[in-house]
Design a protein around this motif. Structure first.
Motif, PDB file in Angstrom:
ATOM      1  N   ALA A  48       3.850 -53.645  -9.444  1.00  0.00           N
ATOM      2  CA  ALA A  48       2.658 -53.071  -8.820  1.00  0.00           C
ATOM      3  C   ALA A  48       2.768 -53.072  -7.298  1.00  0.00           C
ATOM      4  N   GLU A  49       3.470 -54.064  -6.749  1.00  0.00           N
ATOM      5  CA  GLU A  49       3.629 -54.169  -5.301  1.00  0.00           C
ATOM      6  C   GLU A  49       4.770 -53.297  -4.778  1.00  0.00           C
ATOM      7  N   GLY A  50       5.529 -52.685  -5.684  1.00  0.00           N
ATOM      8  CA  GLY A  50       6.584 -51.786  -5.253  1.00  0.00           C
ATOM      9  C   GLY A  50       7.946 -52.420  -5.062  1.00  0.00           C
ATOM     10  N   PHE A  51       8.169 -53.606  -5.619  1.00  0.00           N
ATOM     11  CA  PHE A  51       9.484 -54.226  -5.555  1.00  0.00           C
ATOM     12  C   PHE A  51      10.419 -53.593  -6.588  1.00  0.00           C
ATOM     13  N   ARG A  52      11.710 -53.675  -6.324  1.00  0.00           N
ATOM     14  CA  ARG A  52      12.729 -53.372  -7.329  1.00  0.00           C
ATOM     15  C   ARG A  52      12.887 -54.625  -8.187  1.00  0.00           C
ATOM     16  N   VAL A  53      12.595 -54.520  -9.463  1.00  0.00           N
ATOM     17  CA  VAL A  53      12.456 -55.712 -10.307  1.00  0.00           C
ATOM     18  C   VAL A  53      13.644 -55.862 -11.247  1.00  0.00           C
ATOM     19  N   SER A  54      14.157 -57.084 -11.328  1.00  0.00           N
ATOM     20  CA  SER A  54      15.202 -57.450 -12.289  1.00  0.00           C
ATOM     21  C   SER A  54      14.698 -58.620 -13.119  1.00  0.00           C
ATOM     22  N   GLN A  55      14.836 -58.517 -14.416  1.00  0.00           N
ATOM     23  CA  GLN A  55      14.393 -59.584 -15.301  1.00  0.00           C
ATOM     24  C   GLN A  55      15.588 -60.175 -16.034  1.00  0.00           C
ATOM     25  N   GLY A  56      15.429 -61.399 -16.494  1.00  0.00           N
ATOM     26  CA  GLY A  56      16.503 -62.065 -17.217  1.00  0.00           C
ATOM     27  C   GLY A  56      17.709 -62.366 -16.341  1.00  0.00           C
TER      28      GLY A  56
END
Length: 473
Positions: A48-56
């Motif tokens: 929602a904040e516009g970050f590039r997200v990586s999970q795991g």
């Protein structure tokens, strides 16, 4: 407008949304590597904040990272969101009232820790974008700090290899920059195997694994006299071999947590504990195997970073608590012992004030006594990246750590104010580093000097896997 004033304004504008994130994590307390809802909430907020997200990340299902910006230095802000078992408690109540019998609770304030760190990262992201500045800001959502050592696994996986500076905080009764002292530790399981027999008719045919556990505990208790005074050893019997006293127990297990002031000291002490276990097995005719479960390095300080962050704290001043906050804190203080309150002041090297319920100043740099310390996996990060950590005042002075009283204060207005205050300090510290890259090199030089001649040995061996839940493995 000063850079700090501008980013502090951004923090204030986002504070309510991140207080809500903290409260939602408080509402769903999850322990080591089971923080699925908390991790998902953090990932959703990052998106929602516009970050590039990586999970795991690092093959840890509940670890999450958000990155923003490009080129320039990489500044990491570390967050956590794991809870503790057995600390379920009604929010805001100064009486012990579990919400769920034997349920989990945020007894170390990690609901605030993660949300506050992401709030700081989000504010820096917006500032960089508004001013067209080069630099990358990362939020690391790190699971399982309470005994799971996720940051150690993340370091082993190379997650921090390109990070220039790491910044973090922890909820506390007072606000200031940590005296960077923690204990290196290893958690190790010792499993003894013997031979079952009828305890009355043929005890001579049995070899008791439970006897071996008890003898090991006796041996380690004698070892305590001959180890450094700063070291600590704790244990819990995890398998007694059964509940039938007329059977010689063929298996038993004990879990040890070994702590020492430095990594080299820890490695030496661990080997001594292992020899005690081998001696117990020899005395009982059993065999023993050991397995490292987790481990943290001790914190490596960084004077330039600590001075930088302390300067930002001094400019900002203490959290703006009001009379209602102080009144509520005083009600909680009535549930503490006099020793609890005294110890709180002593731990931070402060003069005792019986009239003070909430922090009203910034404690002097380096004033904490450095004796009442535990372990943190932030320590492992500090061996590979220059790291600085602050304490943020979020609860009543004297609150015991890992207690129902701390859980109860996790959603109070004072907790939100302290979290926002810490986010401002972390954000303006990060911006100083981006605006003045020479500070980064100074911090690196300090780290190189401190660690010269002391090679890093991750206290988590290469063959140890994180203790993930069975359905995530």
């Amino acid at each position: 407008m000063r850079n700090a004033d501008a980013v502090w304004g951004i923090v204030d504008g986002k504070a309510a949304a991140f207080a809500d994130l903290s409260d939602r994590v408080w509402d769903t307390p999850e322990t080591n590597y089971e923080e699925y809802r908390s991790s998902a909430a953090h990932a959703a907020m990052l998106e929602a904040e516009g970050f590039r997200v990586s999970q795991g990340i690092a093959d840890l299902p509940t670890a999450v990272m958000g990155e923003a910006g490009d080129d320039g230095p990489v500044i990491a802000i570390l967050g956590e969101f794991d809870a503790l078992p057995g600390l379920s408690q009604e929010a805001g109540s100064a009486e012990q009232r579990p919400l769920v019998p034997a349920g989990n609770g945020h007894g170390c304030g990690h609901n605030l820790l993660g949300a506050g760190s992401m709030l700081a990262a989000a504010a820096v992201k917006d500032y960089l974008a508004r001013h067209g500045l080069k630099g990358r800001i990362r939020y690391y959502g790190c699971p399982a700090e309470e005994g799971g050592s996720s940051k150690g696994f993340m370091v082993r996986a190379g997650v921090f290899d390109d990070v220039d500076i790491a910044i973090c905080w922890h909820p506390a009764p007072f606000a200031g920059v940590n005296n960077p002292v923690s204990l290196a530790c290893n958690e190790i399981s010792f499993r003894f195997k013997g031979r079952a027999a009828h305890a009355a008719s043929s005890p001579h045919l049995g070899r008791s694994a439970l006897d071996a556990v008890e003898l090991m505990n006796v041996g380690v208790n004698y070892l305590r006299e001959h180890m450094p005074s700063t070291a600590r050893i704790h244990y819990a019997i995890t398998d007694t071999g059964g509940h039938a006293p007329n059977v010689v127990q063929a298996q038993a297990a004990v879990r040890y947590l070994v702590r020492a002031r430095t990594l080299p000291e820890l490695l030496t002490l661990v080997e001594r504990v292992k020899r005690v276990a081998e001696g117990a097995a020899l005395m009982t005719g059993t065999t023993v195997t050991s397995a490292v479960l987790s481990g943290d390095a001790n914190l490596v300080g960084n004077t330039p970073l600590e001075q930088l962050m302390h300067g930002e704290l001094e400019r900002l001043g203490p959290p703006a608590f009001d009379d209602a906050d102080r009144m509520t804190a005083a009600q909680f203080q009535e549930t503490f012992t006099s020793e609890d309150i005294t110890a709180s002041f002593e731990r931070f090297g402060l003069k005792l004030r019986r009239d003070l319920a909430l922090c009203d100043s910034i404690f002097p740099l380096g004033s904490s006594d450095g004796t009442s310390v535990g372990s943190t996996d932030v320590g492992t990060v500090s061996w590979v990246v220059p790291t600085v950590q602050m304490r943020g005042a979020t609860y009543a002075i004297g609150t015991p750590g890992h207690s129902w009283q701390l859980v109860a204060q996790g959603k109070l207005p004072a907790a939100h104010k302290g979290m926002t205050h810490a986010a401002k300090v972390m954000a303006s510290t990060a911006l100083r580093l981006i605006h003045e890259p020479a500070l980064i090199e100074t911090a690196r030089a300090d780290m190189r000097e401190r660690l010269a001649g002391t090679p890093f040995v991750n206290p988590i061996p290469d063959d140890v896997e994180p203790p993930l839940p069975a359905d995530a493995a």
